[in-house]
Motif scaffolding. Structure first.
Motif, short mmCIF file in Angstrom:
data_model
loop_
_atom_site.label_atom_id
_atom_site.label_comp_id
_atom_site.label_asym_id
_atom_site.label_seq_id
_atom_site.Cartn_x
_atom_site.Cartn_y
_atom_site.Cartn_z
N GLU A 33 0.82 -1.20 0.00
CA GLU A 33 0.00 0.00 0.00
C GLU A 33 0.86 1.25 0.00
O GLU A 33 1.98 1.26 0.51
CB GLU A 33 -0.98 0.01 1.17
N GLY A 34 0.32 2.28 -0.62
CA GLY A 34 1.02 3.55 -0.67
C GLY A 34 0.35 4.51 -1.64
O GLY A 34 -0.72 4.23 -2.19
N TRP A 35 1.00 5.64 -1.84
CA TRP A 35 0.48 6.70 -2.72
C TRP A 35 0.89 6.42 -4.16
O TRP A 35 2.02 6.01 -4.43
CB TRP A 35 1.04 8.06 -2.31
N VAL A 36 -0.02 6.68 -5.09
CA VAL A 36 0.31 6.60 -6.52
C VAL A 36 1.22 7.79 -6.81
O VAL A 36 0.83 8.94 -6.64
CB VAL A 36 -0.95 6.62 -7.40
N TYR A 37 2.45 7.49 -7.23
CA TYR A 37 3.49 8.50 -7.40
C TYR A 37 3.64 8.92 -8.86
O TYR A 37 4.03 10.04 -9.15
CB TYR A 37 4.81 7.92 -6.86
N PHE A 38 3.36 8.00 -9.78
CA PHE A 38 3.46 8.27 -11.21
C PHE A 38 2.37 7.47 -11.93
O PHE A 38 2.08 6.34 -11.54
CB PHE A 38 4.83 7.85 -11.74
N VAL A 39 1.79 8.08 -12.96
CA VAL A 39 0.73 7.41 -13.72
C VAL A 39 1.05 7.48 -15.21
O VAL A 39 1.43 8.52 -15.73
CB VAL A 39 -0.65 8.08 -13.48
N ASP A 40 0.87 6.35 -15.86
CA ASP A 40 1.01 6.23 -17.31
C ASP A 40 -0.10 5.28 -17.75
O ASP A 40 -0.69 4.60 -16.91
CB ASP A 40 2.40 5.67 -17.64
N GLU A 41 -0.39 5.21 -19.03
CA GLU A 41 -1.43 4.28 -19.46
C GLU A 41 -0.98 2.82 -19.36
O GLU A 41 -1.80 1.91 -19.35
CB GLU A 41 -1.92 4.60 -20.87
N GLU A 42 0.31 2.59 -19.26
CA GLU A 42 0.85 1.22 -19.18
C GLU A 42 1.13 0.76 -17.75
O GLU A 42 1.07 -0.43 -17.46
CB GLU A 42 2.14 1.10 -20.00
#
Length: 95
Positions: A33-42
């Motif tokens: 568990e943790g914070w979403v730090y980076f988002v990409d479609e992949e």
């Protein structure tokens, strides 16, 4: 009037992770568990923790003084992510 999204509403649709979401990843009998730090479609990266960098000549003048422990979650595992909550930005430390 704004409507509030409930957990039941979220589960009716496939979850798509967003930056600053706090998630639990139920994967192979482990829960990360943790914070979403980076988002990409992949893929997304989930921040599991941070630690201070040692102070030395290289880091003493550097504004980035933290090591981030990140876990990569590929898009085909997003169905294993459980949304917990969101924060406004990186500086919003409320858990």
């Amino acid at each position: 009037m704004t409507s509030m999204e409930t957990r039941k509403d979220r589960m009716a649709h496939e979850y798509v992770p967003k930056l600053h979401d706090y998630v639990k990843w139920h994967h192979n009998r482990f829960i990360h568990e943790g914070w979403v730090y980076f988002v990409d479609e992949e893929y997304v990266s989930i921040e599991l923790g941070v630690s201070d960098k040692p102070v030395c000549d290289l880091t003493s003048h550097h504004k980035h003084r933290k090591n981030h422990i990140l876990l990569v979650c590929q898009h085909f595992y997003w169905h294993e992510l459980e949304y917990i909550k969101s924060r406004k930005d990186f500086w919003d430390c409320e858990i």
